[in-house]
Design an enzyme around this catalytic site. Structure first.
Site, PDB file in Angstrom:
ATOM      1  N   ARG A 102       0.877  -1.169   0.000  1.00  0.00           N
ATOM      2  CA  ARG A 102       0.000   0.000   0.000  1.00  0.00           C
ATOM      3  C   ARG A 102       0.918   1.223   0.000  1.00  0.00           C
ATOM      4  O   ARG A 102       1.601   1.501   0.991  1.00  0.00           O
ATOM      5  CB  ARG A 102      -0.903  -0.015   1.233  1.00  0.00           C
ATOM      6  CG  ARG A 102      -1.957   1.095   1.249  1.00  0.00           C
ATOM      7  CD  ARG A 102      -2.854   0.942   2.469  1.00  0.00           C
ATOM      8  NE  ARG A 102      -3.724   2.096   2.645  1.00  0.00           N
ATOM      9  CZ  ARG A 102      -4.953   2.215   2.157  1.00  0.00           C
ATOM     10  NH1 ARG A 102      -5.473   1.234   1.438  1.00  0.00           N
ATOM     11  NH2 ARG A 102      -5.665   3.296   2.375  1.00  0.00           N
ATOM     12  N   HIS A 129      -6.936   1.316  -6.891  1.00  0.00           N
ATOM     13  CA  HIS A 129      -7.280   0.599  -5.654  1.00  0.00           C
ATOM     14  C   HIS A 129      -8.070  -0.657  -6.046  1.00  0.00           C
ATOM     15  O   HIS A 129      -9.256  -0.782  -5.731  1.00  0.00           O
ATOM     16  CB  HIS A 129      -8.100   1.497  -4.735  1.00  0.00           C
ATOM     17  CG  HIS A 129      -8.202   1.027  -3.325  1.00  0.00           C
ATOM     18  ND1 HIS A 129      -7.549  -0.096  -2.846  1.00  0.00           N
ATOM     19  CD2 HIS A 129      -8.905   1.537  -2.254  1.00  0.00           C
ATOM     20  CE1 HIS A 129      -7.823  -0.260  -1.579  1.00  0.00           C
ATOM     21  NE2 HIS A 129      -8.644   0.709  -1.192  1.00  0.00           N
ATOM     22  N   GLN A 132     -10.277  -2.965  -3.602  1.00  0.00           N
ATOM     23  CA  GLN A 132     -11.560  -2.381  -3.180  1.00  0.00           C
ATOM     24  C   GLN A 132     -12.648  -2.682  -4.194  1.00  0.00           C
ATOM     25  O   GLN A 132     -13.797  -2.954  -3.833  1.00  0.00           O
ATOM     26  CB  GLN A 132     -11.430  -0.868  -3.004  1.00  0.00           C
ATOM     27  CG  GLN A 132     -12.713  -0.174  -2.591  1.00  0.00           C
ATOM     28  CD  GLN A 132     -13.188  -0.589  -1.207  1.00  0.00           C
ATOM     29  OE1 GLN A 132     -12.440  -0.494  -0.243  1.00  0.00           O
ATOM     30  NE2 GLN A 132     -14.436  -1.051  -1.105  1.00  0.00           N
ATOM     31  N   ASP A 223     -16.280   8.881  -3.021  1.00  0.00           N
ATOM     32  CA  ASP A 223     -15.107   8.700  -2.169  1.00  0.00           C
ATOM     33  C   ASP A 223     -14.794  10.047  -1.539  1.00  0.00           C
ATOM     34  O   ASP A 223     -15.348  11.083  -1.941  1.00  0.00           O
ATOM     35  CB  ASP A 223     -13.930   8.195  -3.022  1.00  0.00           C
ATOM     36  CG  ASP A 223     -12.702   7.820  -2.190  1.00  0.00           C
ATOM     37  OD1 ASP A 223     -12.851   7.621  -0.965  1.00  0.00           O
ATOM     38  OD2 ASP A 223     -11.603   7.737  -2.764  1.00  0.00           O
ATOM     39  N   CYS A 263     -16.264   3.441  -0.207  1.00  0.00           N
ATOM     40  CA  CYS A 263     -15.136   2.607   0.213  1.00  0.00           C
ATOM     41  C   CYS A 263     -14.674   2.903   1.631  1.00  0.00           C
ATOM     42  O   CYS A 263     -13.895   2.125   2.195  1.00  0.00           O
ATOM     43  CB  CYS A 263     -13.976   2.766  -0.771  1.00  0.00           C
ATOM     44  SG  CYS A 263     -13.315   4.445  -0.875  1.00  0.00           S
ATOM     45  N   ARG A 291     -14.134  -6.660   1.872  1.00  0.00           N
ATOM     46  CA  ARG A 291     -12.692  -6.549   1.649  1.00  0.00           C
ATOM     47  C   ARG A 291     -12.014  -7.829   2.131  1.00  0.00           C
ATOM     48  O   ARG A 291     -11.118  -8.369   1.464  1.00  0.00           O
ATOM     49  CB  ARG A 291     -12.131  -5.338   2.390  1.00  0.00           C
ATOM     50  CG  ARG A 291     -12.432  -3.990   1.783  1.00  0.00           C
ATOM     51  CD  ARG A 291     -11.659  -3.754   0.493  1.00  0.00           C
ATOM     52  NE  ARG A 291     -10.220  -3.846   0.670  1.00  0.00           N
ATOM     53  CZ  ARG A 291      -9.443  -2.864   1.124  1.00  0.00           C
ATOM     54  NH1 ARG A 291      -9.971  -1.676   1.433  1.00  0.00           N
ATOM     55  NH2 ARG A 291      -8.147  -3.031   1.238  1.00  0.00           N
TER      56      ARG A 291
END
Length: 308
Positions: A102, A129, A132, A223, A263, A291
């Site tokens: 990450r 991402h 996700q 987001d 998310c 997730r």
């Protein structure tokens, strides 16, 4: 051996196969069935960006699959103190069976993967991402909302937007993206996904009018307006993004029964109103839980491919 750096590298069939494995593992877990498919396997987790859901989901997932996860922040390893990425990749991949990263730059994770002896998973970069989106799509499948998708993304043209674009291009559904002027998606990624969409039957359109994007949508998603590393822009962004909050009035433009996804973390009163978030809280927190299950499906899939 396969890496999971972006959905671009995967076919529609492979993406759906990963989702199916994740759903099977989730259902087994609910019935008290634990299959230790990654027993004695180790996942190295490199965090240059912190996270709640990414760390908990990968660490818990490896435990439930019989393996072990190592948390490695850039303060704990030499990568954060000047060691070349390629050297860190050679060392960690000689000791671990899989690596999740990450970080900030997509180029960093691609360089790491090019020197790694084991599968590398993109846990988030500034560009994408993808894990996700596995969870997001799994959630739509569970809620019977994966057919004839018309998705609307409202907000910043960021890594989540790019990942939705890649999912739409690969699976062949319509995606409308509404961003303020000056905060559009990456032009190269847009061109790439629109080219892929020609083969899948997908449709990706961009605009600056959130109401137009949401009109008739079956899925509405957003987001945070201020991603990690952009904190000094927060006040400016709040002013610029005025009118892009997903509130009840905006959701009323979507189809009846439209699903709202986020998310997380969600900033109520900014990208989403309190009432919309709480009305759709069940699906949003199911999305967060997924997730865990989607990433277990991914890790099992990558391990199986390595063994072929």
């Amino acid at each position: 051996m396969r890496h999971f750096l972006t959905l671009k590298d995967f076919t529609k069939e492979e993406i759906l196969e990963i989702i199916d494995i994740g759903l099977e593992i989730k259902n087994n877990l609910k019935n008290g069935v634990y299959k230790k498919e990654l027993e004695m396997k180790t996942l190295g987790m490199i965090f240059e960006k912190s996270s709640t859901r990414t760390r908990v989901s990968f660490e818990t997932g490896m435990f439930q699959l019989g393996g072990h996860a190592l948390f490695l922040s850039n303060r704990d390893i030499h990568l954060g103190r000047g060691e070349p990425v390629k050297d860190t990749a050679r060392v960690i991949s000689s000791m671990c069976d899989m690596v999740m990263i990450r970080t900030f730059e997509q180029s960093m994770i691609e360089e790491f993967a090019s020197y790694s002896k084991v599968p590398v998973i993109n846990g988030l970069t500034d560009s994408y991402h993808p894990v996700q989106l596995l969870a997001d799509y799994m959630t739509l499948v569970e809620h019977n909302a994966d057919k004839d998708i018309v998705a609307a993304y409202v907000g910043d043209g960021n890594n989540m937007t790019h990942s939705w674009m890649m999912l739409a291009a690969k699976l062949g559904f319509e995606l409308r993206i509404a961003t303020p002027k000056g905060y559009e998606v990456d032009a190269d990624i847009l061109a790439t996904t629109q080219e892929i969409a020609k083969s899948s039957g997908g449709k990706i359109v961009t605009m600056n009018d959130p109401q137009e994007a949401v009109k008739g949508a079956t899925v509405v998603t957003t987001d945070t307006w201020t991603s990690m590393g952009q904190e000094d822009e927060k006040e400016q962004r709040i002013k610029i993004f005025k009118g892009f909050m997903v509130d009840e009035q905006m959701m009323n433009l979507a189809q009846d029964g439209a699903k709202f996804l986020h998310c997380l973390p969600a900033y109520r009163g900014l990208e989403v109103s309190e009432d919309v978030f709480e009305k759709h809280a069940d699906i949003v927190f199911n999305e967060a839980e997924n997730r865990l299950h989607a990433q277990k499906g991914l890790m099992v899939w990558l391990d199986r491919k390595r063994g072929e």
